[in-house]
Enzyme design. Structure first.
Site, PDB file in Angstrom:
ATOM      1  N   GLU A  28       0.870  -1.186   0.000  1.00  0.00           N
ATOM      2  CA  GLU A  28       0.000   0.000   0.000  1.00  0.00           C
ATOM      3  C   GLU A  28       0.905   1.233   0.000  1.00  0.00           C
ATOM      4  O   GLU A  28       1.823   1.329   0.810  1.00  0.00           O
ATOM      5  CB  GLU A  28      -0.910  -0.003   1.229  1.00  0.00           C
ATOM      6  CG  GLU A  28      -1.759   1.221   1.414  1.00  0.00           C
ATOM      7  CD  GLU A  28      -2.656   1.531   0.223  1.00  0.00           C
ATOM      8  OE1 GLU A  28      -2.607   2.679  -0.264  1.00  0.00           O
ATOM      9  OE2 GLU A  28      -3.391   0.638  -0.223  1.00  0.00           O
ATOM     10  N   ASP A  55       5.250   1.614  -3.354  1.00  0.00           N
ATOM     11  CA  ASP A  55       4.547   1.708  -4.635  1.00  0.00           C
ATOM     12  C   ASP A  55       4.459   0.301  -5.224  1.00  0.00           C
ATOM     13  O   ASP A  55       5.463  -0.418  -5.283  1.00  0.00           O
ATOM     14  CB  ASP A  55       5.318   2.634  -5.580  1.00  0.00           C
ATOM     15  CG  ASP A  55       4.705   2.676  -6.962  1.00  0.00           C
ATOM     16  OD1 ASP A  55       5.108   1.844  -7.805  1.00  0.00           O
ATOM     17  OD2 ASP A  55       3.814   3.506  -7.205  1.00  0.00           O
ATOM     18  N   GLY A  56       3.278  -0.110  -5.645  1.00  0.00           N
ATOM     19  CA  GLY A  56       3.050  -1.472  -6.123  1.00  0.00           C
ATOM     20  C   GLY A  56       3.935  -1.890  -7.274  1.00  0.00           C
ATOM     21  O   GLY A  56       4.498  -2.990  -7.268  1.00  0.00           O
ATOM     22  N   ASP A  72      -5.485  -3.907  -6.868  1.00  0.00           N
ATOM     23  CA  ASP A  72      -6.656  -3.223  -6.315  1.00  0.00           C
ATOM     24  C   ASP A  72      -6.295  -1.771  -6.031  1.00  0.00           C
ATOM     25  O   ASP A  72      -6.433  -1.286  -4.915  1.00  0.00           O
ATOM     26  CB  ASP A  72      -7.126  -3.932  -5.045  1.00  0.00           C
ATOM     27  CG  ASP A  72      -8.532  -3.512  -4.625  1.00  0.00           C
ATOM     28  OD1 ASP A  72      -9.192  -2.797  -5.403  1.00  0.00           O
ATOM     29  OD2 ASP A  72      -8.957  -3.902  -3.536  1.00  0.00           O
TER      30      ASP A  72
END
Length: 167
Positions: A28, A55-56, A72
């Site tokens: 997240e 950061d994803g 998501d």
């Protein structure tokens, strides 16, 4: 399971509740959301659930392989550009096991031609061999895999776990 966009942990907690052999790793970008997830939404941090602030897409660079990667990170028309390109979905695919599945929660619903949903689904389909969409409760879920039997396996598992259904 890797969850890119852990948010308040809803998906992780559902997996924790229904799949007792599952380990979830969440990412997240917003520390305040992580804190809120633990303080107000009952997210558990234990041997099966963890969450990091990151950061994803950047997280993927050092990540291993996963059976499921849930993306998501989309909210209405707020879509992180770095998580909506063919390059991003290719990177996700590279971090899936051979029969792994990417799930994208398009937290918006539009069936109109030229919609952002259509664009994102087309982009996913340019990377994955098998793409399946499901509309549910105001969201569109996109399932993508290289496993040609993904939809068949899903249906078999769904029916076997819901014996009141015949197909």
């Amino acid at each position: 399971i890797l969850i890119l966009g852990m948010g308040t942990g809803t998906y992780a907690m559902q997996c924790y509740r229904y799949f007792d052999n599952t380990v979830m790793e969440g990412v997240e970008i917003d520390k305040k959301i992580i804190d809120l997830a633990y303080e107000r939404f009952g997210l558990l941090e234990n041997e099966r659930i963890s969450c990091v602030e990151f950061d994803g897409r950047a997280f993927l660079r050092g990540a291993g392989k996963y059976d499921v990667i849930m993306v998501d990170a989309y909210r209405d028309i707020t879509i992180p550009f770095q998580m909506s390109s063919a390059e991003f979905f290719t990177e996700v695919k590279e971090h899936l096991t051979e029969d792994g599945v990417m799930i994208v929660n398009l937290n918006m619903r539009s069936d109109s031609e030229g919609s952002i949903n259509e664009y994102l689904c087309d982009t996913v389909a340019s990377v994955f061999d098998v793409v399946y969409t499901a509309n549910c409760a105001g969201n569109m879920e996109v399932f993508a895999s290289q496993n040609a039997d993904m939809v068949k396996i899903f249906k078999e598992n769904y029916v076997s776990n819901n014996p009141e259904l015949t197909s």
